[in-house]
Design an enzyme around this catalytic site. Structure first.
Site, short mmCIF file in Angstrom:
data_model
loop_
_atom_site.label_atom_id
_atom_site.label_comp_id
_atom_site.label_asym_id
_atom_site.label_seq_id
_atom_site.Cartn_x
_atom_site.Cartn_y
_atom_site.Cartn_z
N SER A 155 42.94 37.15 32.78
CA SER A 155 42.38 37.93 31.66
C SER A 155 43.38 38.06 30.51
O SER A 155 44.49 38.53 30.71
CB SER A 155 42.02 39.34 32.11
OG SER A 155 41.15 39.30 33.20
N HIS A 213 37.28 36.00 29.26
CA HIS A 213 37.48 34.68 29.84
C HIS A 213 36.60 33.67 29.10
O HIS A 213 35.46 33.97 28.78
CB HIS A 213 37.09 34.67 31.32
CG HIS A 213 38.03 35.42 32.20
ND1 HIS A 213 38.99 34.81 32.95
CD2 HIS A 213 38.16 36.74 32.42
CE1 HIS A 213 39.68 35.73 33.61
NE2 HIS A 213 39.19 36.90 33.30
N HIS A 232 35.65 35.66 39.78
CA HIS A 232 36.14 36.80 40.55
C HIS A 232 35.16 37.18 41.66
O HIS A 232 33.95 37.11 41.48
CB HIS A 232 36.33 38.02 39.64
CG HIS A 232 37.34 37.85 38.57
ND1 HIS A 232 37.03 37.37 37.32
CD2 HIS A 232 38.68 38.11 38.55
CE1 HIS A 232 38.13 37.33 36.58
NE2 HIS A 232 39.14 37.77 37.30
N TYR A 266 34.56 40.17 42.53
CA TYR A 266 33.78 41.35 42.11
C TYR A 266 32.57 40.97 41.25
O TYR A 266 31.68 41.79 41.03
CB TYR A 266 34.65 42.38 41.37
CG TYR A 266 35.24 41.93 40.05
CD1 TYR A 266 34.45 41.76 38.92
CD2 TYR A 266 36.60 41.66 39.94
CE1 TYR A 266 35.00 41.33 37.72
CE2 TYR A 266 37.15 41.24 38.75
CZ TYR A 266 36.35 41.08 37.63
OH TYR A 266 36.90 40.64 36.46
N GLU A 267 32.53 39.76 40.74
CA GLU A 267 31.36 39.32 39.97
C GLU A 267 30.19 38.99 40.90
O GLU A 267 29.09 38.71 40.43
CB GLU A 267 31.71 38.09 39.14
CG GLU A 267 32.70 38.39 38.01
CD GLU A 267 33.06 37.12 37.23
OE1 GLU A 267 32.35 36.80 36.27
OE2 GLU A 267 34.04 36.46 37.61
N ALA A 292 46.28 39.39 35.16
CA ALA A 292 46.61 40.70 34.61
C ALA A 292 46.47 41.68 35.77
O ALA A 292 45.52 41.58 36.54
CB ALA A 292 45.65 41.05 33.49
N MET A 332 42.73 42.21 40.94
CA MET A 332 41.43 41.84 41.51
C MET A 332 41.23 40.33 41.64
O MET A 332 40.10 39.84 41.62
CB MET A 332 40.31 42.43 40.66
CG MET A 332 40.42 43.94 40.44
SD MET A 332 39.12 44.54 39.37
CE MET A 332 39.73 46.19 38.97
N SER A 333 42.32 39.58 41.76
CA SER A 333 42.17 38.11 41.79
C SER A 333 43.31 37.48 42.58
O SER A 333 43.95 38.13 43.39
CB SER A 333 42.15 37.56 40.36
OG SER A 333 43.42 37.72 39.75
N ASN A 336 49.17 47.61 32.72
CA ASN A 336 49.07 49.08 32.72
C ASN A 336 49.78 49.63 33.95
O ASN A 336 49.96 48.91 34.95
CB ASN A 336 47.58 49.50 32.76
CG ASN A 336 46.85 48.87 33.94
OD1 ASN A 336 46.46 47.71 33.90
ND2 ASN A 336 46.69 49.64 35.01
N HIS A 365 39.55 48.52 30.61
CA HIS A 365 39.65 47.07 30.48
C HIS A 365 40.17 46.67 29.10
O HIS A 365 40.89 45.69 28.96
CB HIS A 365 38.28 46.45 30.76
CG HIS A 365 38.29 44.95 30.79
ND1 HIS A 365 38.99 44.24 31.75
CD2 HIS A 365 37.72 44.03 29.98
CE1 HIS A 365 38.84 42.93 31.52
NE2 HIS A 365 38.08 42.79 30.45
N1 HPA Z 1 44.19 47.63 39.03
C1 HPA Z 1 43.51 46.53 39.43
N2 HPA Z 1 43.35 45.47 38.66
C2 HPA Z 1 43.90 45.49 37.44
C3 HPA Z 1 44.61 46.59 36.96
C4 HPA Z 1 44.77 47.72 37.80
O1 HPA Z 1 45.39 48.73 37.46
N3 HPA Z 1 45.02 46.28 35.70
C5 HPA Z 1 44.57 45.02 35.44
N4 HPA Z 1 43.88 44.54 36.49
#
Ligand code: HPA
Length: 273
Positions: free
Chosen positions: A30, A61, A83, A85-86, A113, A211-212, A235, A247
Site C-alpha cells: 500500500s 493499489h 489480500h 481480508y478482501e 505498510a 495484513m499481508s 503508524n 487508512h
Molecule cells: N495494523 C495492521 N496493519 C497495518 C497497520 C496496523 O497498525 N498499519 C498499516 N497496516
C-alpha cells in the site's frame, strides 16, 4: 494448491506481451507502488487480463504487473497485491508468486505498510523483516501438495534469506539510512488490532503488525525463491499513541517515505546477484 497448468497459462500469456525474463520480483505494498514507476521499457499488464489472476479491489493499489529494466536488472513488479481480508482465498493471494517463479524470478522482494509494535520505532521508518509470526492459523499450503512446485513440509528456519538481509543492511549503511530490523506478525484484518491485541503481539515477540506478506513469503519459500522483506512502518500500532488509526494515515506516511524507499530498493537491486 496451485495447478501447474494454471501457472503456465498465466506465464504464457505474460510472455506474449514481453520477451524479458525477470530475475528479481517485487511485491509492492500500500502506497509503495511508486517503485514500479521507475521501471524502464515497462510493459504493463493489468491483473484482470492475466489468466487465473484474481481481481483486487484494495484502495491504494493499482493492480497491474510491470515488467522491464531497473538498475540494469530485469524485473517484474506487482503494483498492488491480493489480500486475505478482501475475501480472496490464499490460493488467489499467492498465485502471482508462483507465476513470478515460473517467469524466472530467483530473488523476491516483498514490501508492505504495517503498524509499529516496537515502541522504539516511529512512523516513516523502514524495517527489514528478520522473521515472521503467523497469527492467523491460515496457511496457503494447507491442502493437497503439488510436488512439482515444492515439498510438503517446507523449512522456515531462514524464511528471509540471510544473504539478502545482510545486503539490505549494507546498502542502508552506505546510504546513511536508518533501517530498523524486526519480526512481522500477520493479522488478517481488515480491522486494525485492539490495544490489548497489540500488547499480546508485542509479548509474543513481534515488532510490527500487518495484513499481508506472510502468505506470499510462505509460497515463495515453498517455491525455493530467496526472499527479502521490507516494511514501511506507517503508524504506531493501536493503543501506543492516544489517537485512532486510519487508512488515510497509512497511505500518506507510505507515500512520504518514497524517496528513502526507492533509494534503498534501487541500491539493493544494484548489488543483488
Ligand atoms: N495494523 C495492521 N496493519 C497495518 C497497520 C496496523 O497498525 N498499519 C498499516 N497496516
Amino acid at each position: 494448491m496451485h495447478k501447474t497448468e494454471h501457472i503456465l497459462e498465466a506465464k504464457d500469456y505474460i510472455m506474449t506481451k514481453t520477451n524479458i525474463t525477470p530475475e528479481v520480483g517485487f511485491v509492492l505494498g500500500s502506497g509503495l507502488g511508486i517503485l514500479a514507476d521507475e521501471i524502464e521499457n515497462a510493459v504493463i499488464i493489468p491483473y484482470v487480463d492475466i489468466p487465473h489472476f484474481a481481481k483486487s479491489s484494495a484502495i491504494g493499489h493499482a493492480n497491474e504487473l510491470v515488467i522491464g529494466d531497473l538498475m540494469g536488472k530485469k524485473v517484474v513488479a506487482m503494483k498492488g497485491r491480493f489480500h486475505y481480508y478482501e475475501g480472496f482465498s490464499l490460493d488467489e493471494v499467492t498465485f502471482p508468486i508462483r507465476v513470478m517463479k515460473a517467469l524466472g524470478v530467483k530473488n523476491l522482494i516483498i514490501t508492505n505498510a504495517c503498524g509499529a509494535v516496537n515502541t522504539d520505532f516511529k512512523p516513516g521508518d523502514l524495517m527489514l523483516i528478520r522473521d515472521h509470526i503467523n497469527l492467523t492459523g491460515a496457511n496457503p499450503l494447507i491442502g493437497h501438495n503439488n510436488d512439482d512446485l515444492g515439498t510438503r513440509f517446507p523449512d522456515m528456519t531462514q524464511a528471509y534469506t540471510p544473504e539478502l538481509r545482510d545486503l539490505a543492511k549494507k546498502v542502508a549503511e552506505q546510504l546513511d539510512m536508518n533501517l530498523q530490523e524486526g519480526v512481522y506478525a500477520w493479522w488478517t484484518g481488515p480491522t486494525y488490532e485492539t490495544p490489548a491485541e497489540i500488547r499480546m503481539i508485542r509479548t509474543l515477540g513481534a515488532d510490527a503488525v500487518g495484513m499481508s506478506t506472510v502468505p506470499e513469503v510462505i509460497v515463495a519459500r515453498h517455491s525455493q525463491m530467496n526472499v527479502l522483506g521490507i516494511s514501511c512502518l506507517t503508524n504506531m500500532a493501536s493503543g501506543i499513541l492516544d489517537q485512532p488509526l486510519s487508512h488515510d494515515e497509512v497511505i500518506e506516511v507510505a507515500s512520504k517515505v518514497k524517496t528513502n524507499f526507492i533509494a534503498l530498493l534501487k541500491g539493493i537491486l544494484n548489488e543483488i546477484a
